[in-house]
Design a protein around this motif. Structure first.
Motif, PDB file in Angstrom:
ATOM      1  N   GLU A   1      33.383  11.794  15.545  1.00 62.68           N
ATOM      2  CA  GLU A   1      33.046  10.372  15.498  1.00 62.68           C
ATOM      3  C   GLU A   1      33.630   9.624  16.681  1.00 62.68           C
ATOM      4  O   GLU A   1      32.984   8.728  17.242  1.00 62.68           O
ATOM      5  CB  GLU A   1      33.540   9.744  14.193  1.00 62.68           C
ATOM      6  N   LEU A   2      34.853   9.983  17.067  1.00 60.56           N
ATOM      7  CA  LEU A   2      35.473   9.337  18.221  1.00 60.56           C
ATOM      8  C   LEU A   2      34.618   9.540  19.467  1.00 60.56           C
ATOM      9  O   LEU A   2      34.356   8.588  20.214  1.00 60.56           O
ATOM     10  CB  LEU A   2      36.876   9.908  18.440  1.00 60.56           C
ATOM     11  N   HIS A   3      34.185  10.772  19.706  1.00 61.50           N
ATOM     12  CA  HIS A   3      33.400  11.034  20.911  1.00 61.50           C
ATOM     13  C   HIS A   3      32.047  10.329  20.856  1.00 61.50           C
ATOM     14  O   HIS A   3      31.560   9.816  21.880  1.00 61.50           O
ATOM     15  CB  HIS A   3      33.196  12.539  21.088  1.00 61.50           C
ATOM     16  N   ARG A   4      31.428  10.284  19.686  1.00 60.69           N
ATOM     17  CA  ARG A   4      30.149   9.595  19.565  1.00 60.69           C
ATOM     18  C   ARG A   4      30.296   8.116  19.912  1.00 60.69           C
ATOM     19  O   ARG A   4      29.479   7.555  20.673  1.00 60.69           O
ATOM     20  CB  ARG A   4      29.626   9.752  18.137  1.00 60.69           C
ATOM     21  N   ARG A   5      31.332   7.486  19.402  1.00 58.02           N
ATOM     22  CA  ARG A   5      31.526   6.060  19.666  1.00 58.02           C
ATOM     23  C   ARG A   5      31.950   5.816  21.113  1.00 58.02           C
ATOM     24  O   ARG A   5      31.525   4.827  21.737  1.00 58.02           O
ATOM     25  CB  ARG A   5      32.557   5.494  18.687  1.00 58.02           C
ATOM     26  N   LEU A   6      32.778   6.703  21.661  1.00 61.91           N
ATOM     27  CA  LEU A   6      33.150   6.574  23.072  1.00 61.91           C
ATOM     28  C   LEU A   6      31.926   6.698  23.967  1.00 61.91           C
ATOM     29  O   LEU A   6      31.771   5.944  24.940  1.00 61.91           O
ATOM     30  CB  LEU A   6      34.177   7.647  23.442  1.00 61.91           C
ATOM     31  N   SER A   7      31.060   7.645  23.665  1.00 65.48           N
ATOM     32  CA  SER A   7      29.854   7.838  24.471  1.00 65.48           C
ATOM     33  C   SER A   7      28.971   6.602  24.428  1.00 65.48           C
ATOM     34  O   SER A   7      28.390   6.197  25.440  1.00 65.48           O
ATOM     35  CB  SER A   7      29.077   9.060  23.960  1.00 65.48           C
ATOM     36  N   ALA A   8      28.864   5.971  23.263  1.00 64.06           N
ATOM     37  CA  ALA A   8      28.056   4.758  23.139  1.00 64.06           C
ATOM     38  C   ALA A   8      28.636   3.630  23.982  1.00 64.06           C
ATOM     39  O   ALA A   8      27.902   2.877  24.637  1.00 64.06           O
ATOM     40  CB  ALA A   8      27.963   4.348  21.678  1.00 64.06           C
ATOM     41  N   VAL A   9      29.972   3.498  23.987  1.00 63.33           N
ATOM     42  CA  VAL A   9      30.612   2.443  24.785  1.00 63.33           C
ATOM     43  C   VAL A   9      30.410   2.700  26.271  1.00 63.33           C
ATOM     44  O   VAL A   9      30.099   1.775  27.039  1.00 63.33           O
ATOM     45  CB  VAL A   9      32.112   2.357  24.435  1.00 63.33           C
ATOM     46  N   LEU A  10      30.567   3.937  26.712  1.00 66.23           N
ATOM     47  CA  LEU A  10      30.391   4.253  28.128  1.00 66.23           C
ATOM     48  C   LEU A  10      28.934   4.053  28.553  1.00 66.23           C
ATOM     49  O   LEU A  10      28.662   3.680  29.696  1.00 66.23           O
ATOM     50  CB  LEU A  10      30.844   5.685  28.404  1.00 66.23           C
ATOM     51  N   PHE A  11      27.998   4.324  27.651  1.00 68.78           N
ATOM     52  CA  PHE A  11      26.592   4.056  27.964  1.00 68.78           C
ATOM     53  C   PHE A  11      26.368   2.562  28.167  1.00 68.78           C
ATOM     54  O   PHE A  11      25.608   2.151  29.062  1.00 68.78           O
ATOM     55  CB  PHE A  11      25.711   4.579  26.828  1.00 68.78           C
ATOM     56  N   MET A  12      27.020   1.737  27.373  1.00 76.09           N
ATOM     57  CA  MET A  12      26.892   0.292  27.506  1.00 76.09           C
ATOM     58  C   MET A  12      27.525  -0.198  28.810  1.00 76.09           C
ATOM     59  O   MET A  12      26.978  -1.043  29.522  1.00 76.09           O
ATOM     60  CB  MET A  12      27.541  -0.409  26.313  1.00 76.09           C
ATOM     61  N   ILE A  13      28.721   0.333  29.131  1.00 74.37           N
ATOM     62  CA  ILE A  13      29.416  -0.092  30.341  1.00 74.37           C
ATOM     63  C   ILE A  13      28.633   0.320  31.583  1.00 74.37           C
ATOM     64  O   ILE A  13      28.559  -0.409  32.563  1.00 74.37           O
ATOM     65  CB  ILE A  13      30.840   0.498  30.369  1.00 74.37           C
ATOM     66  N   ASP A  14      28.086   1.542  31.559  1.00 74.27           N
ATOM     67  CA  ASP A  14      27.216   2.027  32.625  1.00 74.27           C
ATOM     68  C   ASP A  14      27.912   2.078  33.982  1.00 74.27           C
ATOM     69  O   ASP A  14      27.439   1.498  34.970  1.00 74.27           O
ATOM     70  CB  ASP A  14      25.943   1.176  32.709  1.00 74.27           C
ATOM     71  N   VAL A  15      29.064   2.722  34.038  1.00 74.82           N
ATOM     72  CA  VAL A  15      29.731   3.018  35.303  1.00 74.82           C
ATOM     73  C   VAL A  15      30.067   4.506  35.311  1.00 74.82           C
ATOM     74  O   VAL A  15      30.189   5.125  34.249  1.00 74.82           O
ATOM     75  CB  VAL A  15      31.029   2.195  35.490  1.00 74.82           C
ATOM     76  N   PRO A  16      30.202   5.110  36.485  1.00 77.91           N
ATOM     77  CA  PRO A  16      30.650   6.507  36.528  1.00 77.91           C
ATOM     78  C   PRO A  16      31.977   6.646  35.789  1.00 77.91           C
ATOM     79  O   PRO A  16      32.907   5.863  36.010  1.00 77.91           O
ATOM     80  CB  PRO A  16      30.800   6.787  38.027  1.00 77.91           C
ATOM     81  N   SER A  17      32.082   7.604  34.912  1.00 81.25           N
ATOM     82  CA  SER A  17      33.260   7.696  34.054  1.00 81.25           C
ATOM     83  C   SER A  17      33.519   9.132  33.650  1.00 81.25           C
ATOM     84  O   SER A  17      32.670  10.017  33.819  1.00 81.25           O
ATOM     85  CB  SER A  17      33.084   6.825  32.807  1.00 81.25           C
ATOM     86  N   GLU A  18      34.684   9.343  33.105  1.00 90.61           N
ATOM     87  CA  GLU A  18      35.075  10.637  32.559  1.00 90.61           C
ATOM     88  C   GLU A  18      35.912  10.408  31.312  1.00 90.61           C
ATOM     89  O   GLU A  18      36.557   9.367  31.173  1.00 90.61           O
ATOM     90  CB  GLU A  18      35.874  11.456  33.583  1.00 90.61           C
TER      91      GLU A  18
END
Length: 344
Positions: free
Chosen positions: A26-43
């Motif tokens: 669940e943590l990774h799913r929610r993190l992925s959703a936030v990073l998709f919203m932010i839309d910057v290169p990330s890790e």
């Protein structure tokens, strides 16, 4: 999605984990959703701190499926400070966000930290304004500890204990962590002139209602608090700490010994029978003071050797303008655009 080169990364999320197999998906799913919203290169850097409940296997599967994920598996359980240090060392982003892996921190609040960071701060700390923990075992000890940390470190924060913080990479990579010093990062960074702010965050009950920490850590926090106070005030001038105590001890011992000697001269009373304890205490105080002064001098020599041998400077440059050249800035605020327009 192809993996970005480390030099192109703008945002690194560091998540230390110890036996969190039940929450990692669940943590990774929610993190992925936030990073998709932010839309910057990330890790996303998951640091497995010697888990034994299947966390390692779950993280390995996530790393295979998501090219943004980097997995660091420590050889054993070293503790949260070491896990965070490993993540910070590996982070390639201009901005580093650290958070716990038990879902007590909502990934959806990462943009809030980044927005505050973009205002010109170097560290933005989450503040659990409304605590949901037990009053006597968590909230009250935490309130007292945070008050002490704020007073002794000179950094005005309400919540030192939360891991949920955003850092500029040059700031966090200058700090060497050991012991349990991760909760004192803002205080240590303030010594180098870091600009620090905090934003309120939600304090969410752990889904599994388990914590790896209890009241037993109180004494470790108190010991680390003394260490941080010494590092902030006296690391480059240890004799200023040991000297006053030593000289006061010597002076007190000499006053006591002088009074015993004067009494002997005036009254002729037997010293050891009439004033034996005071004489012994005076001698101990003088010896203790001499030892403390000597310890301070030795610490001064070690400090000089350390600073000169490693060519370390006792200051941090925020910016430097060179005539005839382009301006060089060491702590320039990183630009982290947010698709929603929160940070530009």
């Amino acid at each position: 999605m192809s993996r970005k080169a480390p030099s192109a990364l703008h945002l690194s999320i560091v998540v230390p984990l110890f036996n969190e197999a039940g929450t990692i998906q669940e943590l990774h799913r929610r993190l992925s959703a936030v990073l998709f919203m932010i839309d910057v290169p990330s890790e996303i850097i998951y640091v497995d701190d010697g888990s034994s409940d299947g966390t390692t296997e779950a993280l390995s599967a996530i790393a295979v499926a998501d090219s943004r994920v980097r997995l660091i598996s420590l050889a054993r359980n070293y503790g949260q400070t070491a896990a965070l240090a490993a993540g910070f060392d590996a982070a390639a982003g201009d901005v580093v966000v650290a958070m716990d892996g038990d879902l007590q921190h909502a990934p959806e609040e990462i943009p809030k930290l980044l927005a505050k960071l973009h205002e010109g701060f170097d560290i933005v700390s989450g503040w659990r304004e409304q605590r949901v923990d037990n009053l006597w075992t968590r909230r009250l000890p935490s309130k007292v500890a945070n008050w002490l940390m704020s007073k002794l470190s000179g950094v005005s924060l309400h919540d030192f204990g939360t891991t949920f913080k955003a850092y500029r990479a040059p700031v966090i990579k200058r700090i060497r962590l050991y012991g349990d010093l991760h909760r004192f990062i803002p205080a240590l960074a303030s010594w180098g002139g870091a600009r620090i702010a905090e934003v309120p965050i939600a304090n969410i009950p752990r889904p599994r209602n388990q914590s790896h920490y209890g009241l037993s850590r109180t004494w470790r926090v108190a010991a680390d608090l003394i260490t941080v106070r010494f590092l902030l005030r006296y690391v480059t001038r240890p004799l200023h700490f040991f000297g006053p105590i030593g000289f006061s001890s010597v002076a007190t011992g000499l006053v006591g010994g002088g009074w015993v000697l004067a009494t002997k001269i005036v009254t002729g009373a037997p010293v050891f029978l009439a004033h034996g304890p005071l004489l012994l205490l005076s001698a101990v105080l003088v010896q203790t003071g001499v030892v403390l002064i000597g310890l301070g001098l030795l610490a001064e020599l070690l400090t000089r050797i350390y600073m000169d041998g490693r060519h370390r400077r006792i200051y941090t440059v925020a910016s430097r303008e060179l005539p005839g050249r382009a301006a060089w800035r060491a702590l320039q605020p990183a630009v982290v655009p947010i698709r929603s327009g929160v940070v530009q």
